[in-house]
Design an enzyme around this catalytic site. Structure first.
Site, PDB file in Angstrom:
ATOM      1  N   ARG A 200      37.617  41.770  44.233  1.00  0.00           N
ATOM      2  CA  ARG A 200      38.041  41.234  43.746  1.00  0.00           C
ATOM      3  C   ARG A 200      39.969  41.602  43.552  1.00  0.00           C
ATOM      4  NH1 ARG A 200      34.118  38.932  43.382  1.00  0.00           N
ATOM      5  NH2 ARG A 200      33.213  37.530  41.335  1.00  0.00           N
ATOM      6  N   SER A 251      34.641  35.071  35.736  1.00  0.00           N
ATOM      7  CA  SER A 251      34.567  36.276  34.307  1.00  0.00           C
ATOM      8  C   SER A 251      35.877  36.302  33.814  1.00  0.00           C
ATOM      9  CB  SER A 251      33.558  36.622  35.484  1.00  0.00           C
ATOM     10  OG  SER A 251      33.366  36.937  36.156  1.00  0.00           O
ATOM     11  N   GLU A 321      40.295  40.702  35.168  1.00  0.00           N
ATOM     12  CA  GLU A 321      40.191  40.133  36.539  1.00  0.00           C
ATOM     13  C   GLU A 321      41.196  38.627  36.338  1.00  0.00           C
ATOM     14  OE1 GLU A 321      37.002  39.069  37.938  1.00  0.00           O
ATOM     15  OE2 GLU A 321      38.213  36.517  38.787  1.00  0.00           O
TER      16      GLU A 321
HETATM   17  C1  LIG Z   1      33.825  28.150  36.078  1.00  0.00           C
HETATM   18  C2  LIG Z   1      34.426  28.942  36.577  1.00  0.00           C
HETATM   19  C3  LIG Z   1      33.846  29.796  37.057  1.00  0.00           C
HETATM   20  C4  LIG Z   1      34.732  30.967  37.945  1.00  0.00           C
HETATM   21  N1  LIG Z   1      33.764  31.588  39.418  1.00  0.00           N
HETATM   22  C5  LIG Z   1      34.450  33.106  40.093  1.00  0.00           C
HETATM   23  C6  LIG Z   1      33.306  33.726  40.640  1.00  0.00           C
HETATM   24  O1  LIG Z   1      31.595  33.150  40.498  1.00  0.00           O
HETATM   25  N2  LIG Z   1      34.212  34.493  41.846  1.00  0.00           N
HETATM   26  C7  LIG Z   1      35.158  34.104  41.258  1.00  0.00           C
HETATM   27  O2  LIG Z   1      35.800  35.338  42.410  1.00  0.00           O
HETATM   28  N3  LIG Z   1      36.288  33.861  40.796  1.00  0.00           N
HETATM   29  C8  LIG Z   1      35.272  33.242  40.046  1.00  0.00           C
HETATM   30  N4  LIG Z   1      35.981  32.191  38.892  1.00  0.00           N
HETATM   31  C9  LIG Z   1      38.025  32.834  38.977  1.00  0.00           C
HETATM   32  C10 LIG Z   1      38.911  31.802  39.989  1.00  0.00           C
HETATM   33  O3  LIG Z   1      38.208  30.416  40.426  1.00  0.00           O
HETATM   34  C11 LIG Z   1      38.647  32.642  41.173  1.00  0.00           C
HETATM   35  O4  LIG Z   1      39.919  33.844  41.242  1.00  0.00           O
HETATM   36  C12 LIG Z   1      40.019  31.704  42.339  1.00  0.00           C
HETATM   37  O5  LIG Z   1      40.296  32.557  43.719  1.00  0.00           O
HETATM   38  C13 LIG Z   1      41.148  31.182  41.923  1.00  0.00           C
HETATM   39  O6  LIG Z   1      41.566  30.619  42.512  1.00  0.00           O
HETATM   40  P1  LIG Z   1      43.351  29.817  41.907  1.00  0.00           P
HETATM   41  O7  LIG Z   1      43.282  29.315  43.293  1.00  0.00           O
HETATM   42  O8  LIG Z   1      42.044  28.465  40.591  1.00  0.00           O
HETATM   43  O9  LIG Z   1      44.582  30.642  41.745  1.00  0.00           O
HETATM   44  P2  LIG Z   1      45.031  30.100  40.074  1.00  0.00           P
HETATM   45  O10 LIG Z   1      44.541  30.698  38.640  1.00  0.00           O
HETATM   46  O11 LIG Z   1      46.157  29.586  39.777  1.00  0.00           O
HETATM   47  O12 LIG Z   1      46.038  31.994  40.426  1.00  0.00           O
HETATM   48  C14 LIG Z   1      45.105  33.358  41.137  1.00  0.00           C
HETATM   49  C15 LIG Z   1      45.965  34.690  40.664  1.00  0.00           C
HETATM   50  O13 LIG Z   1      46.734  33.883  42.889  1.00  0.00           O
HETATM   51  C16 LIG Z   1      48.195  33.943  42.969  1.00  0.00           C
HETATM   52  N5  LIG Z   1      48.100  32.787  43.800  1.00  0.00           N
HETATM   53  C17 LIG Z   1      47.370  31.424  43.888  1.00  0.00           C
HETATM   54  N6  LIG Z   1      47.593  30.663  44.945  1.00  0.00           N
HETATM   55  C18 LIG Z   1      48.190  31.161  45.424  1.00  0.00           C
HETATM   56  C19 LIG Z   1      49.103  31.351  46.821  1.00  0.00           C
HETATM   57  N7  LIG Z   1      48.844  30.266  47.708  1.00  0.00           N
HETATM   58  N8  LIG Z   1      49.714  32.148  47.183  1.00  0.00           N
HETATM   59  C20 LIG Z   1      49.962  32.984  46.510  1.00  0.00           C
HETATM   60  N9  LIG Z   1      49.490  33.539  45.210  1.00  0.00           N
HETATM   61  C21 LIG Z   1      48.796  32.853  44.840  1.00  0.00           C
HETATM   62  C22 LIG Z   1      48.798  33.004  40.832  1.00  0.00           C
HETATM   63  O14 LIG Z   1      49.978  33.157  41.581  1.00  0.00           O
HETATM   64  C23 LIG Z   1      47.712  34.096  40.470  1.00  0.00           C
HETATM   65  O15 LIG Z   1      48.145  35.203  40.640  1.00  0.00           O
HETATM   66  C24 LIG Z   1      36.067  31.476  38.148  1.00  0.00           C
HETATM   67  C25 LIG Z   1      36.875  30.521  37.385  1.00  0.00           C
HETATM   68  C26 LIG Z   1      35.952  29.609  36.488  1.00  0.00           C
HETATM   69  C27 LIG Z   1      37.014  28.735  35.991  1.00  0.00           C
HETATM   70  C1  LIG Z   2      32.470  34.798  37.336  1.00  0.00           C
HETATM   71  C2  LIG Z   2      32.971  35.039  38.089  1.00  0.00           C
HETATM   72  O1  LIG Z   2      32.058  36.010  39.570  1.00  0.00           O
HETATM   73  C3  LIG Z   2      30.648  36.238  39.045  1.00  0.00           C
HETATM   74  C4  LIG Z   2      29.861  36.211  39.979  1.00  0.00           C
HETATM   75  O2  LIG Z   2      30.192  34.235  39.682  1.00  0.00           O
HETATM   76  C5  LIG Z   2      28.844  36.185  39.527  1.00  0.00           C
HETATM   77  C6  LIG Z   2      28.137  36.087  40.662  1.00  0.00           C
HETATM   78  O3  LIG Z   2      27.911  36.721  42.105  1.00  0.00           O
HETATM   79  O4  LIG Z   2      28.616  37.732  39.604  1.00  0.00           O
HETATM   80  C7  LIG Z   2      29.723  38.433  38.729  1.00  0.00           C
HETATM   81  O5  LIG Z   2      29.204  38.019  37.641  1.00  0.00           O
HETATM   82  P1  LIG Z   2      28.008  38.913  36.651  1.00  0.00           P
HETATM   83  O6  LIG Z   2      28.569  40.300  37.737  1.00  0.00           O
HETATM   84  O7  LIG Z   2      28.380  39.167  35.297  1.00  0.00           O
HETATM   85  O8  LIG Z   2      26.747  38.484  37.061  1.00  0.00           O
HETATM   86  P2  LIG Z   2      25.506  38.448  36.323  1.00  0.00           P
HETATM   87  O9  LIG Z   2      23.916  38.558  36.891  1.00  0.00           O
HETATM   88  O10 LIG Z   2      25.736  37.002  35.598  1.00  0.00           O
HETATM   89  O11 LIG Z   2      25.411  39.487  35.057  1.00  0.00           O
HETATM   90  C8  LIG Z   2      25.134  40.889  36.412  1.00  0.00           C
HETATM   91  C9  LIG Z   2      24.413  41.702  34.996  1.00  0.00           C
HETATM   92  O12 LIG Z   2      24.663  41.102  33.319  1.00  0.00           O
HETATM   93  C10 LIG Z   2      23.877  41.188  32.484  1.00  0.00           C
HETATM   94  N1  LIG Z   2      24.362  40.078  31.115  1.00  0.00           N
HETATM   95  C11 LIG Z   2      25.572  39.227  31.832  1.00  0.00           C
HETATM   96  C12 LIG Z   2      25.990  38.748  30.730  1.00  0.00           C
HETATM   97  C13 LIG Z   2      25.640  39.005  29.712  1.00  0.00           C
HETATM   98  O13 LIG Z   2      26.135  38.486  28.440  1.00  0.00           O
HETATM   99  N2  LIG Z   2      25.137  39.584  29.180  1.00  0.00           N
HETATM  100  C14 LIG Z   2      24.065  40.522  30.137  1.00  0.00           C
HETATM  101  O14 LIG Z   2      23.708  41.287  29.998  1.00  0.00           O
HETATM  102  C15 LIG Z   2      22.815  40.615  32.897  1.00  0.00           C
HETATM  103  O15 LIG Z   2      21.885  40.180  32.599  1.00  0.00           O
HETATM  104  C16 LIG Z   2      22.569  40.908  34.542  1.00  0.00           C
HETATM  105  O16 LIG Z   2      21.680  41.836  34.498  1.00  0.00           O
HETATM  106  C17 LIG Z   2      30.673  37.821  39.315  1.00  0.00           C
HETATM  107  N3  LIG Z   2      31.521  38.257  37.296  1.00  0.00           N
HETATM  108  C18 LIG Z   2      32.673  39.357  38.582  1.00  0.00           C
HETATM  109  C19 LIG Z   2      33.292  40.239  37.482  1.00  0.00           C
HETATM  110  O17 LIG Z   2      32.185  40.649  39.491  1.00  0.00           O
HETATM  111  C20 LIG Z   2      34.382  35.729  38.531  1.00  0.00           C
HETATM  112  O18 LIG Z   2      34.915  36.923  39.452  1.00  0.00           O
HETATM  113  O19 LIG Z   2      35.533  34.780  37.642  1.00  0.00           O
END
Ligand SMILES: Cc1cc2nc3c(=O)[nH]c(=O)nc-3n(C[C@H](O)[C@H](O)[C@H](O)COP(=O)(O)OP(=O)(O)OC[C@H]3O[C@@H](n4cnc5c(N)ncnc54)[C@H](O)[C@@H]3O)c2cc1C
Ligand SMILES: C=C(O[C@H]1[C@H](O)[C@@H](CO)O[C@H](OP(=O)(O)OP(=O)(O)OC[C@H]2O[C@@H](n3ccc(=O)[nH]c3=O)[C@H](O)[C@@H]2O)[C@@H]1NC(C)=O)C(=O)O
Ligand SMILES: NC(=O)C1=CN([C@@H]2O[C@H](COP(=O)(O)OP(=O)(O)OC[C@H]3O[C@@H](n4cnc5c(N)ncnc54)[C@H](OP(=O)(O)O)[C@@H]3O)[C@@H](O)[C@H]2O)C=CC1
EC number: 1.3.1.98
Length: 332
Positions: A200, A251, A321
């Site tokens: 990340r 997250s 994050e």
């Molecule tokens: C429901 C939900 C689920 C999510 N699940 C995940 C997940 O599973 N895994 C995960 O990694 N993330 C997850 N995220 C977080 C998020 O979607 C990611 O971090 C995503 O990559 C952010 O992209 P964005 O375009 O929205 O960036 P923004 O939120 O708009 O920006 C994030 C950062 O990047 C910079 N930035 C954005 N675009 C550019 C660009 N073109 N050039 C330079 N800087 C830039 C911004 O200045 C900021 O610092 C989740 C978010 C939500 C709401």
């Molecule tokens: C959503 C994001 O990314 C997510 C990504 O979608 C998922 C799926 O791959 O794996 C990560 O979640 P995570 O590590 O919480 O994955 P999960 O599998 O949901 O949870 C990990 C462990 O924590 C435990 N868990 C999770 C949530 C909770 O309330 N309680 C708990 O005990 C789960 O049971 C599991 O044993 C990423 N988060 C990070 C910080 O690395 C994001 O970065 O925004």
């Protein structure tokens, strides 16, 4: 083809131009156009609609260029006026303060272009393309590699900066190169090694370079039905483990390996804990959801409360994050 050539809306206005607009509360606001383009620079543009949390104040100035030339003109405009520049993707990993952001916010989501090259298996996309849409499009073509990205509601540029990932995959694993624009207008094509990727994290975070385009290595030739089925499985898993029913940023904290933040927060007894409209999600404790009417300060104070409680209980510092923009001093 590049984003510059692909942009449908070519900016054509040749001189600085202003128009008066009537706003809903009958106060006239001035719209300025980016010199030599038809891109409006809005003043006091509310950012809550442009972040997945649906909170936050206004940008002093806001522009959403549709092509590389307009993006370069945006940077030039900021440089000439000594304005701080903030880049906004889909706003899905951002907490914008209630007081908003000073300077110029440049939104990249209108930089659109994508090309699946069957000869190389490479997908080249402009920064504003939606990552989940690309994941579904790749699946329907039978191209493997992006199944994990479904449900991540960000742009390609945001994913390159954040090193977005899920299900043990991330952008860095498949990035061939990213094109980045520096404040002085220089374009560079960088390799993943040059971007210093880890979990990340990338060297682009906190910097002033803007991602304009990315090329990803995928694997064409699989059965589309199979790739779509895997993609659907990932989406189903997400919907059962993560709260998609309320606004969030995904997250909030990076996992402090070998622990997971969600587990630590749940074990600290914070599931359901609420400050104002911000709540530690019941389904996943590493998500803070806006239950309605949350202020950015509610979310910020909940983040600080969680960090404090987890530090007290486990002596572990949870690193956010989510990127926080604007002023939060004195919020709690
Ligand atoms: C429901 C939900 C689920 C999510 N699940 C995940 C997940 O599973 N895994 C995960 O990694 N993330 C997850 N995220 C977080 C998020 O979607 C990611 O971090 C995503 O990559 C952010 O992209 P964005 O375009 O929205 O960036 P923004 O939120 O708009 O920006 C994030 C950062 O990047 C910079 N930035 C954005 N675009 C550019 C660009 N073109 N050039 C330079 N800087 C830039 C911004 O200045 C900021 O610092 C989740 C978010 C939500 C709401
Ligand atoms: C959503 C994001 O990314 C997510 C990504 O979608 C998922 C799926 O791959 O794996 C990560 O979640 P995570 O590590 O919480 O994955 P999960 O599998 O949901 O949870 C990990 C462990 O924590 C435990 N868990 C999770 C949530 C909770 O309330 N309680 C708990 O005990 C789960 O049971 C599991 O044993 C990423 N988060 C990070 C910080 O690395 C994001 O970065 O925004
Ligand atoms: N909690 C929060 O704060 C936020 C949550 N979200 C949620 O994030 C989720 C992202 O979901 P995700 O599925 O990844 O992407 P989306 O639902 O955003 O869909 C992205 C694109 O993929 C297409 N698509 C969706 N499902 C399929 C399918 N089964 N087969 C083929 N194409 C499909 C859509 O087409 P079409 O338009 O035709 O459906 C759309 O063009 C959404 O549920 C959204 O509501 C988004 C922002 C904030």
């Amino acid at each position: 083809m590049t984003i510059s050539q692909a942009a449908g809306n070519v900016c054509t206005v040749s001189a600085l131009n202003t128009k008066k607009h009537q706003t809903t509360n009958s106060v006239e606001s001035e719209v300025i156009y980016l010199p030599s383009t038809d891109c409006a620079i809005k003043s006091q543009a509310s950012l809550s609609a442009f972040t997945s949390y649906r909170v936050g104040g206004a940008a002093d100035l806001y522009v959403a260029p549709r092509n590389l030339e307009a993006l370069q003109a945006s940077l030039k405009y900021a440089k000439e006026r000594d304005l701080k520049v903030t880049t906004l993707g889909a706003g899905s990993n951002l907490l914008v303060s209630d007081g908003g952001i000073s300077g110029l916010v440049i939104a990249t989501r209108h930089l659109r272009f994508s090309n699946f090259d069957p000869n190389t298996g490479q997908l080249t996309v402009a920064a504003g393309e939606s990552i989940p849409s690309l994941a579904w499009a790749a699946a329907e073509l039978g191209w493997q590699g992006l199944e994990w990205a479904v449900g991540i509601p960000g742009t390609a540029g945001g994913a390159v900066v954040m090193n977005a990932g899920a299900h043990n995959s991330c952008i860095a694993d498949m990035l061939v190169s990213a094109q980045v624009l520096s404040p002085d207008g220089t374009l560079e094509t960088l390799t993943p090694e040059q971007l210093g990727y880890s979990y990340r994290t990338s060297l682009l975070q906190g910097g002033d370079r803007i991602v304009t385009q990315a090329t990803l290595q995928l694997a064409p030739g699989a059965d589309p039905a199979k790739v779509v089925a895997i993609t659907k499985e990932h989406k189903k898993h997400r919907l059962s483990t993560q709260p998609y029913n309320f606004p969030s940023c995904g997250s909030v904290f990076r996992n402090p390996k070998p622990y997971s933040a969600g587990w630590l927060i749940e074990q600290t007894g914070l599931k359901g804990y609420q400050i104002g409209g911000a709540q530690v999600a019941l389904l996943h404790a590493n998500f803070i959801v806006n239950r309605g009417g949350a202020k950015a300060s509610d979310i910020f104070c909940l983040i600080r409360h969680i960090q404090h409680q987890v530090q007290e209980r486990w002596s572990i510092n949870l690193e956010p994050e989510v990127k926080m923009l604007g002023e939060f001093q004195g919020a709690c």
